[in-house]
Scaffold this motif. Structure first.
Motif, mmCIF file in Angstrom:
data_model
loop_
_atom_site.group_PDB
_atom_site.id
_atom_site.type_symbol
_atom_site.label_atom_id
_atom_site.label_comp_id
_atom_site.label_asym_id
_atom_site.label_seq_id
_atom_site.Cartn_x
_atom_site.Cartn_y
_atom_site.Cartn_z
ATOM 1 N N ARG A 292 0.869 -1.180 0.000
ATOM 2 C CA ARG A 292 0.000 0.000 0.000
ATOM 3 C C ARG A 292 0.908 1.233 0.000
ATOM 4 N NH1 ARG A 292 -3.178 -2.796 -1.765
ATOM 5 N NH2 ARG A 292 -4.749 -3.972 -0.658
ATOM 6 N N LEU A 293 0.387 2.324 -0.555
ATOM 7 C CA LEU A 293 1.167 3.559 -0.643
ATOM 8 C C LEU A 293 0.710 4.575 0.390
ATOM 9 C CD1 LEU A 293 1.187 4.032 -4.517
ATOM 10 C CD2 LEU A 293 2.992 3.058 -3.091
ATOM 11 N N HIS A 294 1.657 5.228 1.025
ATOM 12 C CA HIS A 294 1.413 6.390 1.885
ATOM 13 C C HIS A 294 0.249 6.159 2.843
ATOM 14 C CE1 HIS A 294 4.187 8.255 -0.858
ATOM 15 N NE2 HIS A 294 3.401 7.936 -1.856
ATOM 16 N N HIS A 295 0.344 5.123 3.644
ATOM 17 C CA HIS A 295 -0.707 4.716 4.567
ATOM 18 C C HIS A 295 -0.892 5.802 5.625
ATOM 19 C CE1 HIS A 295 -3.240 2.073 6.846
ATOM 20 N NE2 HIS A 295 -3.047 1.084 5.980
ATOM 21 N N LYS A 296 -1.942 6.603 5.489
ATOM 22 C CA LYS A 296 -2.123 7.776 6.345
ATOM 23 C C LYS A 296 -2.453 7.451 7.796
ATOM 24 C CE LYS A 296 -3.310 10.790 2.586
ATOM 25 N NZ LYS A 296 -4.283 11.564 1.878
ATOM 26 N N SER A 297 -2.913 6.230 8.061
ATOM 27 C CA SER A 297 -3.252 5.887 9.441
ATOM 28 C C SER A 297 -2.003 5.537 10.261
ATOM 29 C CB SER A 297 -4.241 4.721 9.475
ATOM 30 O OG SER A 297 -3.629 3.545 8.992
ATOM 31 N N LEU A 298 -0.866 5.393 9.603
ATOM 32 C CA LEU A 298 0.380 5.101 10.309
ATOM 33 C C LEU A 298 1.202 6.373 10.492
ATOM 34 C CD1 LEU A 298 1.500 1.821 8.513
ATOM 35 C CD2 LEU A 298 0.514 2.055 10.794
ATOM 36 N N PRO A 299 1.945 6.460 11.584
ATOM 37 C CA PRO A 299 2.795 7.634 11.792
ATOM 38 C C PRO A 299 3.765 7.826 10.629
ATOM 39 C CG PRO A 299 2.739 6.270 13.769
ATOM 40 C CD PRO A 299 2.036 5.507 12.689
ATOM 41 N N GLY A 300 3.869 9.045 10.147
ATOM 42 C CA GLY A 300 4.814 9.377 9.087
ATOM 43 C C GLY A 300 4.369 9.006 7.686
ATOM 44 N N SER A 301 3.190 8.412 7.527
ATOM 45 C CA SER A 301 2.690 7.968 6.212
ATOM 46 C C SER A 301 3.801 7.318 5.390
ATOM 47 C CB SER A 301 2.113 9.143 5.422
ATOM 48 O OG SER A 301 0.986 9.659 6.051
ATOM 49 N N PRO A 302 4.234 6.118 5.778
ATOM 50 C CA PRO A 302 5.344 5.471 5.070
ATOM 51 C C PRO A 302 5.102 5.390 3.568
ATOM 52 C CG PRO A 302 4.712 4.214 7.008
ATOM 53 C CD PRO A 302 3.692 5.283 6.839
ATOM 54 N N ASP A 303 6.171 5.466 2.787
ATOM 55 C CA ASP A 303 6.061 5.457 1.334
ATOM 56 C C ASP A 303 5.458 4.151 0.826
ATOM 57 O OD1 ASP A 303 7.242 8.044 0.963
ATOM 58 O OD2 ASP A 303 9.161 7.132 1.459
ATOM 59 N N LEU A 304 5.924 3.027 1.348
ATOM 60 C CA LEU A 304 5.372 1.724 1.001
ATOM 61 C C LEU A 304 5.096 0.970 2.298
ATOM 62 C CD1 LEU A 304 7.483 2.446 -1.441
ATOM 63 C CD2 LEU A 304 7.078 0.095 -2.062
ATOM 64 N N VAL A 305 3.919 0.367 2.363
ATOM 65 C CA VAL A 305 3.544 -0.402 3.542
ATOM 66 C C VAL A 305 3.212 -1.822 3.090
ATOM 67 C CG1 VAL A 305 1.878 -0.624 5.422
ATOM 68 C CG2 VAL A 305 2.649 1.644 4.713
ATOM 69 N N PHE A 306 3.827 -2.787 3.747
ATOM 70 C CA PHE A 306 3.596 -4.197 3.456
ATOM 71 C C PHE A 306 2.824 -4.771 4.649
ATOM 72 C CE2 PHE A 306 7.302 -2.707 1.266
ATOM 73 C CZ PHE A 306 7.190 -3.257 -0.004
ATOM 74 N N PRO A 307 1.477 -4.680 4.607
ATOM 75 C CA PRO A 307 0.661 -5.031 5.776
ATOM 76 C C PRO A 307 0.851 -6.462 6.275
ATOM 77 C CG PRO A 307 -0.676 -3.910 4.127
ATOM 78 C CD PRO A 307 0.645 -4.211 3.497
ATOM 79 N N LYS A 308 0.945 -7.441 5.389
ATOM 80 C CA LYS A 308 1.095 -8.836 5.819
ATOM 81 C C LYS A 308 2.392 -9.051 6.578
ATOM 82 C CE LYS A 308 -1.702 -10.813 2.151
ATOM 83 N NZ LYS A 308 -1.736 -11.660 0.965
ATOM 84 N N ARG A 309 3.413 -8.317 6.228
ATOM 85 C CA ARG A 309 4.715 -8.452 6.882
ATOM 86 C C ARG A 309 4.910 -7.432 8.006
ATOM 87 N NH1 ARG A 309 5.347 -10.049 1.673
ATOM 88 N NH2 ARG A 309 6.828 -11.711 1.257
ATOM 89 N N LYS A 310 3.977 -6.490 8.132
ATOM 90 C CA LYS A 310 4.065 -5.384 9.092
ATOM 91 C C LYS A 310 5.403 -4.648 8.949
ATOM 92 C CE LYS A 310 1.747 -4.733 12.696
ATOM 93 N NZ LYS A 310 1.089 -4.621 13.973
ATOM 94 N N ILE A 311 5.696 -4.280 7.697
ATOM 95 C CA ILE A 311 6.908 -3.529 7.399
ATOM 96 C C ILE A 311 6.513 -2.188 6.783
ATOM 97 C CG2 ILE A 311 9.008 -3.432 5.997
ATOM 98 C CD1 ILE A 311 9.121 -6.478 6.158
ATOM 99 N N ALA A 312 7.070 -1.125 7.334
ATOM 100 C CA ALA A 312 6.890 0.220 6.797
ATOM 101 C C ALA A 312 8.212 0.635 6.168
ATOM 102 C CB ALA A 312 6.502 1.189 7.904
ATOM 103 N N LEU A 313 8.171 0.943 4.875
ATOM 104 C CA LEU A 313 9.387 1.266 4.127
ATOM 105 C C LEU A 313 9.368 2.734 3.710
ATOM 106 C CD1 LEU A 313 11.971 0.200 2.729
ATOM 107 C CD2 LEU A 313 10.548 -0.337 0.762
ATOM 108 N N PHE A 314 10.446 3.413 4.018
ATOM 109 C CA PHE A 314 10.603 4.807 3.630
ATOM 110 C C PHE A 314 11.669 4.899 2.545
ATOM 111 C CE2 PHE A 314 8.984 4.959 7.925
ATOM 112 C CZ PHE A 314 8.025 5.964 7.863
ATOM 113 N N VAL A 315 11.412 5.708 1.538
ATOM 114 C CA VAL A 315 12.398 5.994 0.506
ATOM 115 C C VAL A 315 12.855 7.426 0.759
ATOM 116 C CG1 VAL A 315 12.896 6.093 -1.956
ATOM 117 C CG2 VAL A 315 11.205 4.453 -1.100
ATOM 118 N N HIS A 316 14.056 7.563 1.291
ATOM 119 C CA HIS A 316 14.555 8.872 1.704
ATOM 120 C C HIS A 316 15.511 9.457 0.678
ATOM 121 C CE1 HIS A 316 12.622 8.950 5.476
ATOM 122 N NE2 HIS A 316 13.547 8.393 6.223
ATOM 123 N N GLY A 317 15.364 10.760 0.452
ATOM 124 C CA GLY A 317 16.336 11.498 -0.335
ATOM 125 C C GLY A 317 17.570 11.742 0.520
ATOM 126 N N CYS A 318 18.723 11.475 -0.021
ATOM 127 C CA CYS A 318 19.974 11.599 0.732
ATOM 128 C C CYS A 318 20.204 13.026 1.229
ATOM 129 C CB CYS A 318 21.147 11.129 -0.127
ATOM 130 S SG CYS A 318 21.016 9.403 -0.634
#
Length: 134
Positions: free
Chosen positions: A39-65
């Motif tokens: 899922r993209l930009h899950h607004k119900s999670l803190p920080g609205s992670p860029d990619l959310v993998f709900p089954k794995r409970k992983i929040a992935l951020f893609v950060h600009g250096c």
């Protein structure tokens, strides 16, 4: 001293996006190509992670250096004009990133960051994603 006018600098900065950036699109394409669904930009999670993998409970951020201060990275340079503003801005970003990570982990989520500089080589990016999502 800045090489361009204040108006032009303001115009340039206003065009910087927070979502659907090139590095983010590359990560999304690679993750989808590997068969991962997210899922993209899950607004119900803190920080609205860029990619959310709900089954794995992983929040992935893609950060600009540059914006998130990737240590020892060629893209993480210090602007020479308005230095006090930039120091404050970068510190706020880093502090917010840490707070969001702690909030997500307190909710039982694993967090990960893929940096802009890690998105350039598709095979390496795929390996990184496999390592995170494995």
């Amino acid at each position: 001293m800045d090489r361009i006018s204040q108006e032009r600098r303001s115009q340039n900065m206003s065009r910087i996006r927070g979502r659907n950036t090139k590095p983010e699109l590359l990560v999304r394409k690679a993750a989808h190509g590997l068969g991962y669904r997210f899922r993209l930009h899950h607004k119900s999670l803190p920080g609205s992670p860029d990619l959310v993998f709900p089954k794995r409970k992983i929040a992935l951020f893609v950060h600009g250096c540059f914006w998130h201060r990737h240590d020892n990275c060629k893209y993480c340079y210090q602007p020479k004009s308005n230095v006090e503003f930039w120091v404050r801005k970068f510190q706020t970003n880093v502090t917010r990133d840490e707070r969001v990570r702690k909030e997500l982990e307190a909710l039982g989520w694993r967090t990960a960051v893929i940096w802009q500089c890690q998105t350039g080589e598709p095979d390496s990016l795929a390996g990184t994603l496999k390592g995170i999502l494995g």
